[in-house]
Design a protein around this motif. Structure first.
Motif: not given
Length: 241
Positions: A147-160
């Motif tokens: 949970p801590h790693l997910n908050r720190y390394f969370e990435v939003s994947q772009s569509d293009g």
């Protein structure tokens, strides 16, 4: 026949190991299946050519002596390895190539009363310890750290596209795609490196499973031929004298 049996085993190794190494990257739409297959082939070849030689020696002469690997026995062992993996692949079940190969070779050793039980004991010990270590490591990370790693390394994947090629200058240069962040590029690169490393490890471990019986038989045949040549040469020299 021996080479065809080894190729059959190698074909099924590719069907099993590619999904393990590149499945997460393909599932996350980081890479296409065809491109993943190309990189799988490259790094499996590198792993088998380098570190895989040590595993080949273990399977080809340490579990059972080289003399047990006649060409007929090698074909039978490789056939059973390939069939076991083929059935698992058809059902979509990940199967351990090393366990299948070691089991087939150990069966040959028991049948010929030539199994090295001390080496088998070491292998079985690691078969027990490695899953336990992996299970608890994954459990601890997933329960307390993820949970801590997910908050720190969370990435939003772009569509293009992740990267684009800028051709306005004299030399085409790669640039970030529309909506692509630097963190997304770095995360994708890390996932790609891990998949390449897993492909390398698969080659280092699994290539030996396809060729070890043939290597054991070839070495034994070479040594026998050389010994016969030496004996005949001495007999010829004595007859001349």
């Amino acid at each position: 026949m021996g080479v065809l049996a080894a190729a059959f085993v190698g074909f099924n190794i590719g069907g099993s190991s590619t999904g393990v190494a590149w499945g997460p990257s393909i599932g996350a739409n980081l890479i296409k299946k065809g491109i993943a297959t190309v990189f799988m082939v490259i790094f499996v070849l590198i792993g088998g050519w380098t570190i895989g030689r040590n595993v080949t020696n273990t399977l080809g002469k340490n579990i059972v002596p080289q003399s047990a690997f006649s060409i007929e026995a090698s074909i039978v062992v490789l056939s059973f390895i390939g069939l076991g993996m083929l059935i698992a692949n058809l059902y979509g079940v990940p199967v351990s190539t090393s366990m299948t190969a070691v089991g087939a070779i150990a069966g040959l050793g028991i049948a010929t009363d030539s199994l090295n039980w001390s080496i088998m004991g070491e292998i079985l010990m690691w078969w027990i310890l490695a899953p336990i270590i992996g299970f608890w490591s994954g459990g601890v990370v997933g329960r307390y750290l993820y949970p801590h790693l997910n908050r720190y390394f969370e990435v939003s994947q772009s569509d293009g596209p992740l990267l684009e090629l800028d051709t306005d200058g004299y030399v085409p240069t790669p640039t970030l795609g529309p909506g692509t962040s630097l963190r997304e590029v770095m995360s994708t690169g890390i996932a790609f490196i891990i998949a390449c490393y897993m492909s390398f490890s698969a080659g280092a471990s699994n290539v030996a499973n396809a060729v070890a019986p043939l290597v054991g038989d070839t070495k034994h045949a070479y040594e026998s031929t050389r010994a016969c040549y030496t004996i005949h040469r001495k007999m010829f020299v004595q007859s001349r004298s």
